[in-house]
Write a protein that holds these residues in place. Structure first.
Motif, mmCIF file in Angstrom:
data_model
loop_
_atom_site.group_PDB
_atom_site.id
_atom_site.type_symbol
_atom_site.label_atom_id
_atom_site.label_comp_id
_atom_site.label_asym_id
_atom_site.label_seq_id
_atom_site.Cartn_x
_atom_site.Cartn_y
_atom_site.Cartn_z
ATOM 1 N N CYS A 220 0.797 -1.230 0.000
ATOM 2 C CA CYS A 220 0.000 0.000 0.000
ATOM 3 C C CYS A 220 0.830 1.280 0.000
ATOM 4 O O CYS A 220 0.295 2.363 -0.248
ATOM 5 C CB CYS A 220 -0.953 0.013 1.193
ATOM 6 N N CYS A 227 -0.306 -0.299 8.617
ATOM 7 C CA CYS A 227 -1.348 -0.847 7.750
ATOM 8 C C CYS A 227 -1.626 -2.288 8.159
ATOM 9 O O CYS A 227 -0.925 -2.851 9.005
ATOM 10 C CB CYS A 227 -0.917 -0.786 6.285
ATOM 11 N N CYS A 229 -1.782 -4.795 5.842
ATOM 12 C CA CYS A 229 -1.392 -5.660 4.727
ATOM 13 C C CYS A 229 -0.601 -6.862 5.250
ATOM 14 O O CYS A 229 0.164 -6.736 6.213
ATOM 15 C CB CYS A 229 -0.543 -4.886 3.722
#
Length: 274
Positions: A220, A227, A229
């Motif tokens: 990202c 984040c 992810c």
């Protein structure tokens, strides 16, 4: 036949006190020195090459693991070429330079100290001369004029856009840079938000460390650990470890030594990318 006293002299053992040692107060000077030499000859196994080496030729990490002088030096020198391996660690603990410095020659020490400066620099500048590309130390950058002078080839570079130095306050629009960014977007590559460099991930995890020292998620693009992810799978980290060992290991390395080095690099990659 040499006497024990002659052997002591040859090894230049310097404990000349008559005080009692751990061996006991009843030991004579010669007996204490012989005991010291015996202890010096004790061998331990190196965790990297698996060879047994005298304790006096080993560096002991804080975690208790022992490196022979050769492997300890190689560990430090490998870290100068790959920021992912810097600073040298074992068992998630830093290995102080002081433990290994005595085994390194002046050129190796200078290279490690230079890498320390480079990796500690947040906004790195590199020579715009494509035939050079050397790192420009912060002391050679004028923050007011943005002129970064390369100590290796003498080329002046703009510290903002990293192209040839220009006197204009605004950096010129470089068509090649614009095209590269467009290509990067089409291929799903990521751009460092700190320095605008384009990054492509082939092996390793999604934790990206740019040459400017910024850390971000490859998926990202946001700052690392900000984040949700997923990290890369183990296979990609193993591939990266394979690349590093293949690059740095001698051609005649034995299979068990290669496996030990692969395990070492794999563990370090996991430590540094958590």
């Amino acid at each position: 036949m040499s006497t024990v006293a002659e052997t002591v002299t040859a090894f230049s053992v310097v404990d000349f006190s008559d005080n009692a040692t751990e061996a006991g107060p009843s030991m004579t000077f010669v007996e204490r020195q012989a005991d010291t030499i015996k202890n010096m000859s004790i061998e331990f196994q190196c965790v990297a090459c698996i060879e047994r080496v005298p304790r006096t030729n080993m560096a002991v990490a804080e975690c208790g693991h022992r490196y022979c002088a050769n492997c300890a030096t190689k560990l430090f020198m490998r870290s100068t070429h790959d920021e992912g391996l810097y600073p040298p660690k074992y068992c998630k603990r830093l290995i102080p330079l002081a433990l290994v410095a005595r085994y390194m020659d002046p050129n190796e020490l200078a290279a490690f100290q230079s890498a320390t400066v480079k990796f500690a620099t947040q906004h790195k500048a590199y020579c715009s001369n494509r035939a050079c590309g050397a790192f420009i130390v912060p002391d050679n950058i004028n923050s007011r004029t943005r002129r970064a002078n390369c100590a290796k080839c003498g080329t002046d570079t703009c510290s903002d856009c990293l192209t040839s130095y220009h006197h204009d306050s605004d950096c010129p629009d470089d068509p090649s840079i614009r095209q590269t960014k467009e290509l990067a977007e089409s291929l799903g590559w990521q751009t460092c938000k700190a320095c605008n460099r384009v990054v492509q991930l082939r092996t390793g995890c999604n934790h990206m460390t740019c040459i400017c020292s910024a850390e971000f998620c490859y998926v990202c693009g946001v700052e690392w650990k900000n984040c949700n992810c997923p990290p890369a799978d183990i296979d990609r980290i193993e591939k990266r470890a394979e690349e590093i060992v293949e690059r740095d290991a001698p051609r005649n390395i034995l299979p068990h030594e290669r496996r030990a080095r692969l395990n070492e690099v794999f563990a370090k990659l996991q430590d540094n990318h958590e």
